[in-house]
Design an enzyme around this catalytic site. Structure first.
Site, PDB file in Angstrom:
ATOM      1  N   LYS A   1      -0.971  -1.518   4.327  1.00 17.11           N
ATOM      2  CA  LYS A   1      -1.615  -0.212   4.534  1.00 17.11           C
ATOM      3  C   LYS A   1      -2.897  -0.375   5.331  1.00 17.11           C
ATOM      4  O   LYS A   1      -3.146   0.361   6.284  1.00 17.11           O
ATOM      5  CB  LYS A   1      -1.989   0.417   3.181  1.00 17.11           C
ATOM      6  CG  LYS A   1      -0.866   1.108   2.480  1.00 17.11           C
ATOM      7  CD  LYS A   1      -1.349   1.614   1.127  1.00 17.11           C
ATOM      8  CE  LYS A   1      -0.186   2.134   0.323  1.00 17.11           C
ATOM      9  NZ  LYS A   1      -0.501   2.342  -1.087  1.00 17.11           N
TER      10      LYS A   1
ATOM     11  N   GLN B   1      -3.968   2.819  -5.908  1.00 17.42           N
ATOM     12  CA  GLN B   1      -2.657   2.157  -5.993  1.00 17.42           C
ATOM     13  C   GLN B   1      -2.157   2.132  -7.443  1.00 17.42           C
ATOM     14  O   GLN B   1      -2.860   1.681  -8.342  1.00 17.42           O
ATOM     15  CB  GLN B   1      -2.789   0.722  -5.445  1.00 17.42           C
ATOM     16  CG  GLN B   1      -1.498  -0.058  -5.404  1.00 17.42           C
ATOM     17  CD  GLN B   1      -0.480   0.533  -4.426  1.00 17.42           C
ATOM     18  OE1 GLN B   1      -0.830   0.973  -3.339  1.00 17.42           O
ATOM     19  NE2 GLN B   1       0.772   0.553  -4.824  1.00 17.42           N
TER      20      GLN B   1
ATOM     21  N   ASP C   1      -1.830  10.872  -1.615  1.00 12.20           N
ATOM     22  CA  ASP C   1      -0.525  10.593  -2.236  1.00 12.20           C
ATOM     23  C   ASP C   1       0.143  11.866  -2.749  1.00 12.20           C
ATOM     24  O   ASP C   1       1.327  11.856  -3.092  1.00 12.20           O
ATOM     25  CB  ASP C   1      -0.718   9.616  -3.415  1.00 12.20           C
ATOM     26  CG  ASP C   1      -0.145   8.243  -3.124  1.00 12.20           C
ATOM     27  OD1 ASP C   1       0.673   8.121  -2.189  1.00 12.20           O
ATOM     28  OD2 ASP C   1      -0.511   7.289  -3.835  1.00 12.20           O
TER      29      ASP C   1
END
Ligand code: NDP
Length: 294
Positions: free
Chosen positions: A54, A98, A121
């Site tokens: 990422k 995460q 997200d």
């Protein structure tokens, strides 16, 4: 094998090229560089590889990348304080924590601490609510990638029968919602579904998001269906040598490819699209925050 193989790697490259072009426009015409902050807590090896990718791809797209490693025993309050600091940082347009988090943390509480407009997200309840009610929220990256590949392969999805196997908040439910928004007739299957084979056999679109290696068999796939395999499962591969492993999806790929019109491979299907969609969502978040239409 007859199915068209949906190449997620090539598709992701196209998405990333579009992101790069948008980032250049934002810099040249608006003097803005989008910023994505990623927080990782603890030392999950799979998450570390993913986060490294990422960071690399965010920089390659010309965006600012902010990366924070926190020890596994970080108190939840400290993580939430970090999120709040990033909420207030104007250089950060998108925040990703995460998952999974260490067991002592309440994931929902941490996600709720992210400002919805920076929740890249799309897991905040405000964003899942907006997705469910047809609003313009942040959409989860993996589901978004699935829909992009389906629309690219099939065009208009209206009226097609779709089944989503799996009902998690991060994949199954948002994929089902996106399919519904695209006017599919949607079935959501899960561990209590009866006659799963028959349910799958009726579908023009099959999205598998279960986490069980090759559980969806080739003869469950209707002739001409399109199959999107989200599952990532590591299984033993003695043919490669002792102790070796390989990745497979939730669908028995080679058997399903005989019946399907198109299918995503694992690896190389949905996986690469997830980070590409994350980059695209970072640009979307930035534009919305600044009131810019590209
Ligand atoms: P979860 O474990 O959260 O959810 C799995 C779902 O599968 C549950 O809804 C469960 O049902 C259902 N399920 C379990 N067993 C069966 C069964 N026998 N028949 C039908 N349904 C069943 O997983 P995630 O949604 O987080 O992830 C799913 C897969 O996708 C995993 O392999 C994961 O690694 C992969 N993944 C891949 C990503 C990518 O970028 N490519 C990103 C995210 C995930 P119930 O609710 O009843 O328990």
């Amino acid at each position: 094998m007859t199915a068209h193989i949906i190449d997620g790697k090539a598709f992701a490259e196209k998405v990333r090229a579009g992101v790069q072009a948008n980032v250049s426009t934002l810099k040249e015409h608006h003097n803005i560089t989008p910023g994505l902050a990623v927080i990782i807590v603890g030392e999950d090896p799979a998450s570390e590889v993913y986060v490294r990718n990422k960071v690399k791809q965010t920089k390659e797209a010309g965006m600012n990348s902010f990366h924070f490693d926190m020890p596994a025993d970080t108190p939840e309050a400290d993580l939430i304080a970090k999120v709040e600091a990033l909420n207030n940082d104007p250089a950060v347009n998108a925040i990703l924590v995460q998952l999974p988090l260490p067991k002592h943390m309440n994931e929902a509480a941490v996600i709720e601490a992210i400002l919805p407009e920076k929740d890249v997200d799309g897991f905040h309840v405000i964003n899942s609510g907006l997705l469910a009610t047809g609003g313009d929220g942040m959409v989860p990256c993996t589901p978004s990638g699935c829909l992009m590949m389906l629309k690219d392969t099939l065009g208009d999805l209206s009226g097609l029968n779709a089944i989503v196997v799996g009902r998690s908040n991060i994949v199954g439910k948002p994929v089902a919602q996106l399919l519904l928004n695209a006017n599919c007739t949607v079935t959501i299957a899960h561990s209590r579904t009866k006659n799963l084979r028959e349910e799958v056999l009726r579908a023009d679109i099959v999205v598998a998001a279960v986490g069980r290696p090759e559980m969806i068999k080739g003869d469950w796939i209707k002739k001409g269906a399109t199959v999107i395999d989200v599952g990532v499962n590591r299984i033993p591969a003695p043919e490669k040598g002792e102790g070796k492993t390989r990745l497979v999806g939730d669908v028995d790929y080679s058997a399903a490819a005989i019946h399907a019109h198109a299918i995503t491979p694992v690896p190389g299907g949905v996986g690469p699209m997830t980070i590409a969609c994350l980059l695209a969502s970072t640009v979307t978040a930035t534009c919305r925050q600044k009131g810019i239409e590209l």
